[in-house]
Each structure stands twice: as structure tokens, then as C-alpha cells.
Design an enzyme around this catalytic site. Structure first.
Site: not given
Ligand code: UDX
Length: 461
Positions: A30, A228, A280, A347
Site C-alpha cells: 500500500d 449491489n 459500496c 463512510r
Molecule cells: C455491500 C454488498 O452487500 C456486498 O456484497 C458488496 O461486496 C459490498 O457492498 P456492505 O457495504 O458491507 O456490502 O453493506 P450491506 O450489508 O450490503 O449493507 C448496506 C447498507 O444497507 C447498510 O447501511 C445497511 O444498514 C442497509 N440495509 C441493509 C438496509 O437499510 N436495509 C436492509 O434490509 C439491508
């Protein structure tokens, strides 16, 4: 196999550590010197469940090293994973400058054939650009040393280590058989269960076999953005349903629960509330939408998803204003700062934006989170952070529950109710029972869920 990982953020650290656990020799690099120093001191710069143990074992076995010297990492590697950040530009498009930079660095130091794998989330057609950059900048080395592949990650923060070892699918986008062979070799220990699983002890449960999908590079790149974006779309749909339920007296949980029983819909990602955040979903939806626009495809559906998601914060603020009347100088406690539970990542966290809005309205905010206080402190000057949630509630005029940490369900809510100046609780993640909270004496609000105790018939399964 000898592997290099460029970029020691969430994706790079999980990928590098887990591949080393699976038996490969990994050198990770990095350009952030402090980050590499932290890693070399045996500490993790991020919080990710189970990652410390995996990293420690791999380092102790001599299979994982960290260096600031890209040439050292790349030199002996047969395959290189690019795991650098692709943050959003002002336009919403992905900033690919770090990928371009890395391509130049790899080209400058490479003297033998290598497979370069995009792991960072990138828009379709980046693979082509990457191959071109590698070959143009590497021309002095005498020929086309580089093969390029796409291998998108589907790791969720908080469960990334488990996701790496037990993926639903592994997608590889390749252009030639040698690249496919190498990627199959890299993932063979994962597919055959030959690793020490930090999640399941003593043994992993027998489950479905992981699908190994071989596609074109463009398809692999699209699969990541499409997945996503669809997750964000599901959440946005549930959030609009919650609004409708509020107007019509329905309960969004009852509605989404029944919807989710249809296997064509599925139960996950239908939780209504404050909306999605993180590094993401929001940026991938934006980037996918811009990509469609740029290529003349109307993906208004995604624009709407983005708009609906942003509005969740306005709607929460509206609830706060409606309940408090005057927000200025009111003491407001905030439970949860991370963008979701089990991570310290703030973030694009909806909670952070809510705190900023409260600050802008001159509320007196005290906030807590089980692990994200330090990260939040760096982006929220002027906020008092307190570890103890009970002290956050003490004397408050309102308490906002903004991240769905499981431990918040276990709090002594009776005590909290007593300690508040005004027992106003806004549960922006629909975690608690409206009936129970009201019975304890709270003025309770949430998204799209009326108090079910007032119903005459309640049929439970
Ligand atoms: C996401 C994807 O799920 C993962 O497969 C990818 O590789 C990276 O991006 P992540 O960013 O860790 O993962 O978050 P995720 O678990 O998807 O949740 C995203 C957001 O959605 C969170 O803020 C969570 O609070 C919100 N969320 C999730 C809801 O508001 N309602 C839901 O039903 C599920």
C-alpha cells in the site's frame, strides 16, 4: 501460488489474509506508509470480525508479508490482485486514477508474465483500459507480459472473512485459458474447504457447493455493479412501502415478511428505515447509473433509488422536527454511527449525515457507537462522544437509534426512559417493538410500523 495484493483497505486485507490462510504466499502493499507500519506491528487499521486471527496465523506461518515497496510485492508474484479504492468523483462516476497509477507501477517493475486481476469495483470496460495501460507502460520490458482478469468481491463489511471462505459464488471474468487455470488454482483451497475456518469451530457446516462462474471480463464487471444496485433497489422499495404503510395504517414488517416468503423475492434487504450507506452501495449505484447514461441507456430506476435513499434522512429530520417543535439547543442522543452494525466504517453512513443536520440546526448532540467512535470523531468535529449509551440518554430531549447494532436491543430501556428529560425515542432502524416501547413510557416513532398492540386480532405463526 505467489500472489501480490495492491491496496490494504477492507478488500485487500481480507483478500490477502484469507488467500494466505488458504496456503498461498502473499505479499501485500500500500502507498500509505503509516498503514503498512501498523500492519507490520501486527495491528489492524480496520475493524473486521475474525480478520485479526486470520492475519496473525498467516503471518506466523510466513505466508503473509506487508511492504511499502510495490516492486518487491509485484516482483516475484505470478498473479496480482488490484484492491485499491475507486471512490466517487463529483460526477458520481468512479475515480479510476488509483487503478491507472497501479497499472503504471506494475508495468514499470515487471519483467516476467503476470496475471493482473481487478478486484476493486470498477465500471464495465475497465479491464480493457487496464490491459492497454499495462502494455503501453510496460512496452520497454519487451512485449505483452500481461493477462487481465476480473474477479469481483461480494464481501460484506462485518462478515467479510466468513463471506470470503464461504461465498455463494466466485465470479471470474477471463479472456484466455491460462488465466482461468490460474484463478481456479488460486480458489481451489476455498472450493475444497482446505483452510482453517475462523468462523466455524470445530468444522464448517455442510452447505451448498460454491458456484464457480467463468464469464467475460465485461460480464464480471457488470455482475458486481448489477448486484449491489439491485440490493439498493430492494431497500429503497421497502422504504417507499414504509411510507405508504404510515399513510394507510399498514405495517411494513408484516408486508415485507410476507413478500419475502415468495422465493422469487426473498426475505433479505427488505428492512425499511434510514436507508443504505457505506462505501459500496451508494457509490456503486451512482457509478452504474452514470455508466448507463454515458452509453445511452436510460436507467432512471437507479436514479430514483438514489433519490429515495437520500430522502430517508430528510424524512427522519421531519420526524425529529415534528416531535421536538424547536430543535435548536435541544439535547439529542444518538445511538449508532457506523453505516451498519459490526463495522467501524462511517463512510457515507446515514447516521453521520443525520448528526451533521442536527448540528446545522444547532441541536446539542451526544453520540455513541460500540466501535465507530474514533472514526466518527475524525469526521464530526464539535460532537460529544460518550461510550456509555445510558449517559448519552441521560437528560436528553430525544434519542435517535441510527444503526441496527444487536446490543441496542438488549439495553435496559426502562432505565433509559427514566433517565431522559423527555422520553422521545425515534427508532430509525425499526429495531424495537412499538408496543413494548410505548408500554415503557416512550413517545416512540419509527418507519412504517404502527403500534400493533392496538389491533383487535393478531395472528402469529
Ligand atoms: C455491500 C454488498 O452487500 C456486498 O456484497 C458488496 O461486496 C459490498 O457492498 P456492505 O457495504 O458491507 O456490502 O453493506 P450491506 O450489508 O450490503 O449493507 C448496506 C447498507 O444497507 C447498510 O447501511 C445497511 O444498514 C442497509 N440495509 C441493509 C438496509 O437499510 N436495509 C436492509 O434490509 C439491508
Amino acid at each position: 501460488m505467489r500472489l501480490a495484493v495492491i491496496g490494504c483497505g477492507y478488500v485487500g486485507l481480507v483478500t490477502g489474509s484469507c488467500l494466505a490462510e488458504a496456503g498461498h504466499d502473499v505479499v501485500a502493499t500500500d502507498n500509505d506508509l503509516a498503514r503498512i507500519a501498523t500492519l507490520n506491528a501486527g495491528r489492524l487499521p480496520i475493524y473486521e470480525t475474525g480478520l485479526d486471527g486470520v492475519m496473525e496465523r498467516a503471518r506466523a506461518a510466513g505466508r503473509l508479508r506487508f511492504t511499502t515497496d510495490c516492486a518487491e510485492a509485484v516482483g516475484a508474484a505470478e498473479a496480482i490482485f488490484i484492491c485499491v479504492g475507486t471512490p466517487p468523483l463529483e460526477s458520481g462516476e468512479a475515480d479510476l486514477s488509483a487503478i491507472d497509477n497501479v497499472a503504471q507501477q506494475i508495468a514499470a517493475v515487471t519483467r516476467s508474465p503476470k496475471l493482473v486481476i481487478e478486484k476493486s469495483t470498477v465500471p464495465a470496460q475497465t479491464g480493457e483500459q487496464l490491459r492497454r495501460a499495462l502494455n503501453v507502460y510496460g512496452r520497454d520490458a519487451g512485449g505483452s507480459f500481461f493477462r487481465v482478469a476480473s474477479n469481483p468481491e461480494f464481501l460484506r463489511e462485518g462478515t467479510a472473512v466468513g463471506d470470503f471462505f464461504h461465498p455463494d459464488r466466485i465470479v471470474i471474468g477471463v479472456e484466455d485459458q491460462e488465466s482461468e487455470r490460474q484463478l481456479r488454482e488460486i480458489y481451489r483451497p476455498i472450493l475444497e474447504g482446505r483452510f482453517h475456518c475462523p468462523v466455524h469451530q470445530p468444522a464448517c457446516p455442510a452447505g451448498r457447493a460454491t458456484a464457480f462462474l467463468v464469464t467475460t471480463i465485461a460480464s464480471a464487471e457488470l455482475i458486481k455493479h448489477a448486484s449491489n444496485s439491485f440490493l439498493g433497489l430492494k431497500i429503497a422499495y421497502a422504504n417507499v412501502l414504509a411510507d405508504l404503510c404510515e399513510r394507510l395504517g399498514g405495517d411494513v414488517e408484516e408486508v415485507t415478511r410476507a413478500m419475502g416468503m415468495d422465493p422469487r423475492i426473498g426475505p433479505q434487504f427488505l428492512n425499511a428505515g434510514l436507508g443504505f450507506g457505506g462505501f459500496c452501495l451508494p457509490k456503486d449505484i451512482q457509478a452504474f447509473n452514470r455508466l448507463a447514461e454515458r452509453h445511452g441507456v436510460d436507467f432512471t430506476l437507479l436514479k430514483e433509488t438514489e433519490r429515495i435513499n437520500k430522502c430517508r434522512i430528510d424524512q427522519l429530520m421531519e420526524k425529529v422536527r415534528k416531535a421536538l417543535w424547536v430543535v435548536k439547543e435541544k439535547k439529542i442522543g444518538v445511538l449508532g454511527l457506523a453505516f451498519k452494525p459490526n463495522t467501524d466504517d462511517v463512510r457515507f453512513a446515514p447516521a453521520i449525515e443525520v448528526v451533521r443536520r442536527l448540528q446545522a440546526e444547532r441541536a446539542v448532540v451526544r453520540a455513541t457507537d460500540p466501535v465507530a467512535i474514533e472514526k466518527a470523531r475524525a469526521v464530526l468535529p464539535g460532537i460529544e462522544f460518550i461510550e456509555d449509551p445510558y449517559r448519552v440518554a441521560r437528560g436528553a430531549d430525544a434519542l435517535l437509534l441510527l444503526t441496527e447494532w444487536a446490543e441496542y436491543r438488549q439495553l435496559d430501556w426502562k432505565r433509559i426512559c427514566k433517565e431522559m428529560a423527555r422520553p422521545l425515542l425515534i427508532d430509525a432502524r425499526n429495531m424495537l417493538s412499538p408496543a413494548e416501547m410505548k408500554a415503557l413510557g416512550f413517545e416512540y416513532d419509527c418507519f412504517g410500523r404502527p403500534d400493533l398492540s392496538v389491533r383487535t386480532t393478531l395472528v402469529t405463526a
